[in-house]
Design a protein around this motif. Structure first.
Motif, PDB file in Angstrom:
ATOM      1  N   THR A   1      13.367 -50.851 -11.647  1.00 43.46           N
ATOM      2  CA  THR A   1      12.871 -49.467 -11.605  1.00 43.46           C
ATOM      3  C   THR A   1      11.647 -49.302 -12.485  1.00 43.46           C
ATOM      4  N   HIS A   2      11.501 -50.214 -13.496  1.00 43.89           N
ATOM      5  CA  HIS A   2      10.384 -50.188 -14.439  1.00 43.89           C
ATOM      6  C   HIS A   2      10.582 -49.162 -15.560  1.00 43.89           C
ATOM      7  N   THR A   3      11.843 -48.886 -15.912  1.00 42.66           N
ATOM      8  CA  THR A   3      12.061 -48.065 -17.111  1.00 42.66           C
ATOM      9  C   THR A   3      11.423 -48.757 -18.307  1.00 42.66           C
ATOM     10  N   HIS A   4      10.824 -47.957 -19.204  1.00 34.84           N
ATOM     11  CA  HIS A   4      10.213 -48.510 -20.418  1.00 34.84           C
ATOM     12  C   HIS A   4      11.152 -48.363 -21.621  1.00 34.84           C
ATOM     13  N   SER A   5      12.414 -48.025 -21.354  1.00 36.86           N
ATOM     14  CA  SER A   5      13.346 -47.741 -22.449  1.00 36.86           C
ATOM     15  C   SER A   5      14.584 -48.628 -22.419  1.00 36.86           C
TER      16      SER A   5
ATOM     17  N   ASN B   1      -2.276 -39.462 -10.593  1.00 35.78           N
ATOM     18  CA  ASN B   1      -2.991 -40.722 -10.821  1.00 35.78           C
ATOM     19  C   ASN B   1      -3.524 -40.748 -12.248  1.00 35.78           C
ATOM     20  N   ARG B   2      -3.266 -41.841 -12.972  1.00 32.17           N
ATOM     21  CA  ARG B   2      -3.678 -41.911 -14.376  1.00 32.17           C
ATOM     22  C   ARG B   2      -4.998 -42.663 -14.550  1.00 32.17           C
ATOM     23  N   SER B   3      -5.526 -43.200 -13.466  1.00 29.94           N
ATOM     24  CA  SER B   3      -6.813 -43.906 -13.545  1.00 29.94           C
ATOM     25  C   SER B   3      -7.726 -43.442 -12.414  1.00 29.94           C
TER      26      SER B   3
ATOM     27  N   PHE C   1       4.614 -57.665  -8.718  1.00 31.92           N
ATOM     28  CA  PHE C   1       3.496 -57.004  -9.403  1.00 31.92           C
ATOM     29  C   PHE C   1       3.700 -55.496  -9.385  1.00 31.92           C
ATOM     30  N   GLU C   2       2.821 -54.815 -10.146  1.00 33.70           N
ATOM     31  CA  GLU C   2       2.682 -53.370 -10.037  1.00 33.70           C
ATOM     32  C   GLU C   2       1.387 -53.126  -9.270  1.00 33.70           C
ATOM     33  N   LEU C   3       1.497 -52.619  -8.062  1.00 33.14           N
ATOM     34  CA  LEU C   3       0.318 -52.346  -7.247  1.00 33.14           C
ATOM     35  C   LEU C   3      -0.160 -50.926  -7.487  1.00 33.14           C
TER      36      LEU C   3
ATOM     37  N   GLY D   1       2.130 -58.835 -13.980  1.00 37.23           N
ATOM     38  CA  GLY D   1       1.124 -57.806 -14.194  1.00 37.23           C
ATOM     39  C   GLY D   1       0.855 -56.912 -12.996  1.00 37.23           C
ATOM     40  N   TYR D   2      -0.376 -56.384 -12.969  1.00 29.89           N
ATOM     41  CA  TYR D   2      -0.781 -55.374 -11.996  1.00 29.89           C
ATOM     42  C   TYR D   2      -1.639 -55.982 -10.892  1.00 29.89           C
ATOM     43  N   VAL D   3      -1.840 -55.199  -9.845  1.00 30.75           N
ATOM     44  CA  VAL D   3      -2.832 -55.544  -8.831  1.00 30.75           C
ATOM     45  C   VAL D   3      -3.634 -54.285  -8.498  1.00 30.75           C
TER      46      VAL D   3
ATOM     47  N   VAL E   1       6.391 -43.906  -8.943  1.00 30.94           N
ATOM     48  CA  VAL E   1       6.048 -43.206 -10.184  1.00 30.94           C
ATOM     49  C   VAL E   1       6.551 -44.034 -11.369  1.00 30.94           C
ATOM     50  N   HIS E   2       5.746 -44.088 -12.427  1.00 35.63           N
ATOM     51  CA  HIS E   2       6.155 -44.828 -13.621  1.00 35.63           C
ATOM     52  C   HIS E   2       7.322 -44.121 -14.322  1.00 35.63           C
ATOM     53  N   PRO E   3       8.354 -44.848 -14.680  1.00 34.69           N
ATOM     54  CA  PRO E   3       9.368 -44.263 -15.572  1.00 34.69           C
ATOM     55  C   PRO E   3       8.869 -44.296 -17.018  1.00 34.69           C
TER      56      PRO E   3
ATOM     57  N   ASN F   1       4.665 -48.589  -5.156  1.00 36.98           N
ATOM     58  CA  ASN F   1       3.353 -48.980  -5.691  1.00 36.98           C
ATOM     59  C   ASN F   1       2.922 -47.955  -6.733  1.00 36.98           C
ATOM     60  N   GLU F   2       3.511 -48.101  -7.928  1.00 33.88           N
ATOM     61  CA  GLU F   2       3.357 -47.092  -8.987  1.00 33.88           C
ATOM     62  C   GLU F   2       2.312 -47.486 -10.022  1.00 33.88           C
ATOM     63  N   GLY F   3       1.547 -48.549  -9.757  1.00 31.54           N
ATOM     64  CA  GLY F   3       0.623 -49.090 -10.767  1.00 31.54           C
ATOM     65  C   GLY F   3      -0.193 -48.057 -11.526  1.00 31.54           C
TER      66      GLY F   3
HETATM   67 ZN   LIG Z   1       3.714 -50.273 -15.499  1.00 28.52          ZN
END
Ligand SMILES: [Zn+2]
Length: 695
Positions: A144-148, A207-209, A461-463, A498-500, A253-255, A300-302
């Protein structure tokens, strides 16, 4: 820091060897006793129009050490686990097709990433139990990509930096938990159907970028209403008996609703959404029989953040509120899609899988729109150090390219470290050429799965949003003529590197571009490889397996010792109350009780709990109303100061009394384990607060 040069002698070595063992039980299990035919292709062919599947779901705890382990995600060294807010789970589904005899496993796990070593161990254990039924090719493990969550469970050094090496206890909790969830799903396999619904969720991502996104061609951007994918795609699993046994949905979406200073173990927004759905359905987390499993999986939450107000602001007053807001939106959208999911999936089950040496791919002109190009040895750029917008790191800002750097030192760094292959990327670390082993993997899995008319594109990857769209289009172009109507990116699957970003986004070197390991043509290489997989799947032909990734389970060591022993003052016992509850509370207030306790590393209490909130149900009868995974509770571990050893633990249990709590008499129970300094044994203890009333 290089783990390979750090040896802790026999102890560390013994621990490490255990990580390479196979824990799968040897009993013969094969197909769950169900008739499964042979032959035929998953797409079209003999399976065209088929609507029946064999389906099974399973869930298992994967919560690693809740204290003193660096957390996986933000690479913030101060972010160490110090308690539990939500337990982490592995949610597994086995889907088989009676018409062609093929089956796949889909797992969504509350993890930052699924590292290659985790997949290798899970598949080894499945093979030990089931023989050739499950393999790299048909098992899809997605994070899921939780950061916790606690870290240290990769076999590659880059991802164990925040934990100062390998954490065997966490690795084992994860591998064994995922394996157990799959065993359960396998055992629950029974005839049923899968229905689909999809729709937009508009106010839960941003979008963060955007600067990088805007570099994509205007004609391409004009085809999309938004700069992130808003579509949630949901599969609903119903057994022939009529029982709903689960759902999987994908939403990008990023967790990262919980921030980089949070120290509670948490599944973040996706974990909370799963919890809400499962609470609705009465899921029993300790069940070995059928129980409802709700997977909120990653896409694709990159470049997609849940912090819709910018920076780290998700709209709540703190991490918890932001997580609640984002999780509830995802839960509510999923609930409405679940209710409206009536379109049956049709077709069989099929899959193709290949390992690709990602740093050595020649990409043909069909995917570069020009000259042939080549991928590069894995390296990260300088913006990777500065972190993404929702978790700023140690460096300056994003968008660091050589051209934008003006000071002498930066110019020097650029001049000496940028390679022609990596183009705009100012390299800070070339992991791919480090000895004796690279710091991140380069032989990586590409996996394409079809379940009826739905295709899952599993990438390690994170796309970014646009990268995901392009890859989906590549696959759709090949598979649509064979009846595939829905193509989903299953992000962070089977390994991690990593990312793509797209070629255009890469040029700007924001966080995602700087984290695209294999250079500007990484996405093009992916498109080329998935094009081959899709073609093979459509034609019913096989693909060569590719090179075998190295297994580094024998090469792990760690800097940090485990719990040596637990201590307490002479006059108290483990489980004694240090600071007690008041004698009455109103609903909406928070009860706080602190105990003299032990270190949670002594026993992770997997499938169990460190706390119970109990309500008096009779003269001597207490019933549980909440556990350590419930939203309204928190388990906090702190080092207690007791001289002379400083090895004491204080355990704080908090219960935010829900507004709908039944009035009555309650108590807080803490269960834990302590380790003796005399004989090294670990013993359980239990502590109980005073009783209190809730009015
Ligand atoms: Zn990430």
């Amino acid at each position: 820091m290089r783990p390979s040069i750090i040896r802790l002698g026999a102890l560390a070595l013994a621990l490490v060897l255990a990580a390479c063992g196979q824990r799968g039980s040897r009993e013969e299990r094969t197909d769950g006793g169900l008739p499964v035919g042979r032959g035929g292709q998953g797409l079209g062919g003999t399976c065209a129009g088929q609507q029946s599947f064999l389906i099974g779901s399973g869930i298992h705890d994967i919560t690693g050490p809740a204290a003193e382990v660096g957390m996986m995600g933000y690479v913030e060294l101060k972010q160490q686990t110090a308690g539990i807010h939500q337990r982490l789970r592995s949610r597994a589904f086995v889907i088989a097709s009676p018409c062609n005899g093929k089956r796949v496993v889909f797992v969504s796990a509350d993890l930052g990433m699924v590292f290659q070593g985790v997949k290798q161990q899970v598949v080894q254990r499945l093979k030990a139990t089931f023989g050739p039924l499950y393999s790299d090719e048909n098992v899809l493990l997605s994070a899921t990509h939780t950061h916790s969550g606690p870290g240290g469970y990769s076999h590659y050094a880059l991802y164990n930096l925040s934990t100062f090496g390998f954490e065997l206890k966490n690795f084992e909790a994860i591998v064994q938990g995922i394996y157990q969830s799959i065993v359960r799903a396998h055992e629950h396999l029974a005839p049923g159907r899968i229905t689909l619904a999809a729709g937009d969720l508009l106010d839960a991502s941003r979008n963060r970028s955007t600067e990088a996104y805007r570099l994509n061609p205007p004609e391409e951007r004009a085809r999309y209403a938004y700069d992130t994918d808003k579509r949630m795609t949901l599969l609903r699993f119903t057994k022939e008996s009529g029982a709903g046994v689960g759902l999987i949905n994908w939403f990008a979406v990023h967790p990262t609703s919980m921030g980089q200073y949070n120290q509670y173990v948490s599944g973040d927004n996706k974990g909370y959404a799963s919890y809400l759905f499962e609470k609705d359905k009465g899921t029993r987390y300790d069940a070995t029989g059928d129980t409802f499993v709700a997977a909120f999986a990653q896409g694709n939450e990159g470049d997609v953040t849940p912090n819709i107000f910018g920076g780290e602001d998700g709209g709540g007053r703190d991490d918890f509120e932001s997580t609640e807001l984002s999780g509830r939106k995802q839960y509510e959208r999923a609930a409405s899609l679940y209710a409206s999911a009536t379109t049956p999936l049709t077709g069989g089950v099929d899959y193709r899988h290949v390992y690709v040496k990602m740093d050595d791919v020649t990409v043909g002109p069909a995917f570069t729109e020009g000259e042939p190009a080549h991928t590069c040895p894995a390296a990260i750029g300088i913006s990777m150090l500065s972190g993404a917008e929702d978790g700023p790191g140690v460096g300056g800002g994003e968008g660091a390219t050589c051209a934008a750097m003006h000071d002498v030192w930066s110019a020097f760094t650029c001049a000496t470290t940028t390679t022609a292959c990596q183009a705009e990327k100012p390299i800070v670390l070339e992991m791919g050429t480090l000895k004796p082993f690279p710091w991140s993997p380069e032989v990586l899995p590409m996996q394409l799965v079809t379940v009826g008319n739905v295709a899952l594109v599993a990438v390690p990857f994170e796309l970014t949003t646009m990268a995901g769209r392009r890859l989906r289009e590549t696959v759709r172009a090949r598979l649509a003529p064979a009846g595939v109507t829905e193509v989903v990116i299953a992000g962070l699957s089977n390994a991690y590197a990593g990312y793509v970003a797209t070629r255009e986004e890469y040029a700007r070197q924001e966080y995602e571009g700087a984290s695209t390991h294999f250079g500007p043509w990484t996405l093009a290489a992916l498109q080329q490889e998935f094009d081959k997989l899709a073609r093979a799947l459509r034609e019913g032909s096989s693909v060569p397996p590719g090179p075998t990734p190295r297994d580094l389970c024998q090469q792990q060591s760690r800097l940090r010792p485990g719990v040596l022993f637990d201590d307490k003052p002479l006059w108290v016992a483990f489980g004694d109350v240090f600071a007690d509850a008041r004698d009455s509370y109103a609903r909406g207030e928070t009860v706080r009780v602190t105990f003299w306790g032990g270190h949670p590393k002594n026993n992770l209490r997997l499938q169990g709990t460190f706390l119970r909130v109990q309500r008096r149900a009779g003269l001597l009868l207490w019933e549980d109303v909440a556990y350590d995974w419930d939203w309204e509770t928190k388990y906090t571990w702190r080092r207690g100061y007791c001289l002379p050893t400083l090895a004491c633990s204080h355990v704080l249990i908090e219960w935010a009394i829900p507004l709908d709590a039944a009035p009555g008499t309650y108590r807080i129970v803490h269960e834990g384990d302590w380790k003796s300094g005399w004989d090294g044994r670990v013993r359980p203890y239990r502590g109980t607060s005073r009783t209190f009333t809730v009015k």
